[in-house]
Design an enzyme around this catalytic site. Structure first.
Site, PDB file in Angstrom:
ATOM      1  N   SER A 132       1.123  -0.907   0.037  1.00  0.00           N
ATOM      2  CA  SER A 132      -0.395   0.230  -0.047  1.00  0.00           C
ATOM      3  C   SER A 132       1.090   1.274  -0.557  1.00  0.00           C
ATOM      4  O   SER A 132       0.460   1.984  -0.655  1.00  0.00           O
ATOM      5  CB  SER A 132      -0.972  -0.033   0.951  1.00  0.00           C
ATOM      6  OG  SER A 132      -0.053  -0.679   2.043  1.00  0.00           O
ATOM      7  N   GLU A 164      -3.619   7.111   4.947  1.00  0.00           N
ATOM      8  CA  GLU A 164      -4.082   5.427   4.934  1.00  0.00           C
ATOM      9  C   GLU A 164      -4.473   6.163   6.285  1.00  0.00           C
ATOM     10  O   GLU A 164      -5.591   5.718   6.811  1.00  0.00           O
ATOM     11  CB  GLU A 164      -3.034   5.035   5.712  1.00  0.00           C
ATOM     12  CG  GLU A 164      -2.056   4.178   4.833  1.00  0.00           C
ATOM     13  CD  GLU A 164      -2.066   3.187   4.154  1.00  0.00           C
ATOM     14  OE1 GLU A 164      -2.832   2.349   4.986  1.00  0.00           O
ATOM     15  OE2 GLU A 164      -1.216   2.271   3.539  1.00  0.00           O
ATOM     16  N   ASP A 176       7.110   3.420   6.726  1.00  0.00           N
ATOM     17  CA  ASP A 176       6.812   2.474   5.108  1.00  0.00           C
ATOM     18  C   ASP A 176       6.742   3.193   4.458  1.00  0.00           C
ATOM     19  O   ASP A 176       7.531   3.092   3.576  1.00  0.00           O
ATOM     20  CB  ASP A 176       5.420   1.160   4.993  1.00  0.00           C
ATOM     21  CG  ASP A 176       5.272   0.650   6.221  1.00  0.00           C
ATOM     22  OD1 ASP A 176       5.933   0.692   7.335  1.00  0.00           O
ATOM     23  OD2 ASP A 176       3.878   0.697   6.321  1.00  0.00           O
ATOM     24  N   TYR A 225      -3.563  -4.114  15.973  1.00  0.00           N
ATOM     25  CA  TYR A 225      -2.774  -2.937  15.903  1.00  0.00           C
ATOM     26  C   TYR A 225      -3.064  -1.649  16.634  1.00  0.00           C
ATOM     27  O   TYR A 225      -2.570  -1.005  17.102  1.00  0.00           O
ATOM     28  CB  TYR A 225      -2.051  -2.963  14.335  1.00  0.00           C
ATOM     29  CG  TYR A 225      -1.389  -1.432  13.586  1.00  0.00           C
ATOM     30  CD1 TYR A 225      -0.385  -2.075  13.354  1.00  0.00           C
ATOM     31  CD2 TYR A 225      -1.542  -0.159  13.850  1.00  0.00           C
ATOM     32  CE1 TYR A 225       0.970  -1.437  12.485  1.00  0.00           C
ATOM     33  CE2 TYR A 225      -0.909   0.770  13.471  1.00  0.00           C
ATOM     34  CZ  TYR A 225       0.603   0.338  12.939  1.00  0.00           C
ATOM     35  OH  TYR A 225       1.348   1.117  12.900  1.00  0.00           O
TER      36      TYR A 225
HETATM   37  C1  GLA Z   1       2.811  -1.668   9.967  1.00  0.00           C
HETATM   38  C2  GLA Z   1       2.207  -0.406   9.487  1.00  0.00           C
HETATM   39  C3  GLA Z   1       3.489   0.946  10.040  1.00  0.00           C
HETATM   40  C4  GLA Z   1       4.668   0.393  11.259  1.00  0.00           C
HETATM   41  C5  GLA Z   1       4.623  -0.956  11.344  1.00  0.00           C
HETATM   42  C6  GLA Z   1       5.373  -1.413  12.699  1.00  0.00           C
HETATM   43  O1  GLA Z   1       3.582  -2.099   8.505  1.00  0.00           O
HETATM   44  O2  GLA Z   1       1.813   0.056   8.457  1.00  0.00           O
HETATM   45  O3  GLA Z   1       3.984   1.903  10.166  1.00  0.00           O
HETATM   46  O4  GLA Z   1       3.772   0.515  12.350  1.00  0.00           O
HETATM   47  O5  GLA Z   1       2.982  -1.839  11.521  1.00  0.00           O
HETATM   48  O6  GLA Z   1       6.340  -1.366  12.393  1.00  0.00           O
END
Ligand code: GLA
Length: 387
Positions: A132, A164, A176, A225
């Site tokens: 993404s 996002e 990311d 999460y």
């Molecule tokens: C996902 C989220 C990131 C980060 C990771 C864990 O990839 O998109 O922002 O929090 O998890 O490190």
């Protein structure tokens, strides 16, 4: 892949695209769940990318075709909308990312212009390798270049993250998008997620980046999460600071009894993981694989016992690779958790044996799941040209 996007564009729109833009996926070497705690992360962009072939239109309509997202008749799905409309979620579902970035670009005052877009990707989806973020960065780059409004990689990353958070509905941090925008071939990127300052650190040529997808369905990712995020925020609130970045290990230990035990363990992961990430960066700079090995092992343990985001198949996969590499390489779960991938940094000469053992042993500990194995090279981010 770039060629596939170009040819499809010509077939669909009757002429060649003006340009093709691209952005990579990522793998995180260490620093997990630290980004939204204003901490440190050490990811690399990888050699899987998303390409967007683009051409400006004379009106204010955006039409995008996703070659990899087909309908029930095997036909690539299309999203069409007017830039100036009040943008709401629509079908196909992948259009969330496009609508989200257009929405955020509009909020930031970008005028944008109409565009025809064709999207093609080879970033594995649903694997935790940031397909993404790759899509968001490639779209931001394409849309702003087509309209002649250039922005920095940092700005693009913030727009992708906001898309996002505000449109797609995922409360992710900025790691990311940042590494997908600003990574560099054969370098890892140490990112301070508070200041957004970053440093590129060379990856030794004699090491392989081995990524194994457990192919465990990542069912609880979104809800869990968000729960982790809330627990971290609760810990920061307890200490009356902006983020767990501001809490030292000594401070945390001193207050252990006063904290809720689960919140304490979540905070312990973050506080120790931040330090491990800084230490890992130094070890990488020194080509010290033995120290990285230990830090990645500790990181995995901390994710398993304190942050509680690993699953048995992932723990088993880490053990299989660890048994091959010992202290000669590092291995840990990477990404948000609850399935997804394991990352290993290993000397090239151990690569074949690690792969062989994973192929042989992983199905036995995972109810027959087959692993997907990728040997990756750290790659250029979308904004390397400095736009
Ligand atoms: C996902 C989220 C990131 C980060 C990771 C864990 O990839 O998109 O922002 O929090 O998890 O490190």
């Amino acid at each position: 892949m770039e060629d596939i996007a170009k040819k499809a564009f010509a077939r669909l729109f009757g002429h060649a695209p003006e340009n093709v833009y691209s952005a990579p996926g990522r793998v995180n070497l260490i620093g997990e769940h630290t980004d939204y705690n204003d901490g440190f992360v050490l990811p690399t962009a990888i050699d899987f990318r998303t390409w967007v072939a683009a051409c400006k239109r004379d009106d204010r309509i955006i039409t995008a075709v996703a070659l990899d997202e087909e309908d029930e008749n095997g036909i690539p799905t299309v999203a069409t909308f007017a830039i100036d409309d009040d943008l709401k979620k629509m079908d196909p579902p992948w259009s969330d990312y496009l609508l989200g970035v257009v929405n955020e670009l509009k909020k930031e005052g970008y005028k944008l212009s109409g565009a025809n877009l064709v999207i093609k990707s080879n970033v594995p989806r649903g694997a935790g390798l940031s397909s993404s973020a790759a899509l968001e960065n490639a779209l931001v780059l394409a849309l702003t270049d087509v309209s002649g409004e250039h922005l920095s990689g940092v700005k693009a990353a913030l727009i992708g993250q906001a898309a996002e958070n505000n449109f797609v509905g995922c409360n992710c941090g900025v790691m990311d998008q940042m590494v997908s925008a600003l990574g560099k071939q054969d370098y890892a990127l140490l990112l301070d997620c508070r200041s957004l300052e970053y440093k590129l650190v060379p990856m030794p040529e004699s090491w392989s980046i081995l990524i194994v997808n457990s192919n465990v369905k990542r069912g609880l990712v979104d809800s869990e999460y968000n729960v982790r995020r809330q627990q971290c925020e609760a810990a920061a609130k307890f200490f009356n600071v902006d983020a767990l970045r501001d809490v030292s290990l000594a401070q945390l230990e001193k207050n252990k009894e006063a904290l809720d035990p689960v919140v304490y363990r979540r905070a312990l992961h973050i506080v120790t993981e931040n330090q491990r990430t800084l230490n890992a960066c130094t070890a990488l700079e020194q080509g010290d694989l033995a120290t990285l090995s230990r830090l990645m092992e500790d990181s995995h343990k901390s994710m398993k016992n304190d942050f509680e985001i690993t699953v048995p198949a992932i723990d088993g996969l880490v053990k299989i690779i660890k048994d091959v590499i010992g202290t000669e390489g590092g291995v840990r779960m990477t990404g948000g958790g609850f399935g997804g991938c394991v990352v290993a940094l290993i000397p090239k000469e151990l690569e074949a044996e690690a792969i062989r053992r994973v192929e042989e042993e992983y199905p036995k500990i995972s109810d027959g799941l087959a692993p997907s194995i990728f040997v990756c090279r750290a790659s250029d981010g979308a904004f390397l040209r400095g736009k």
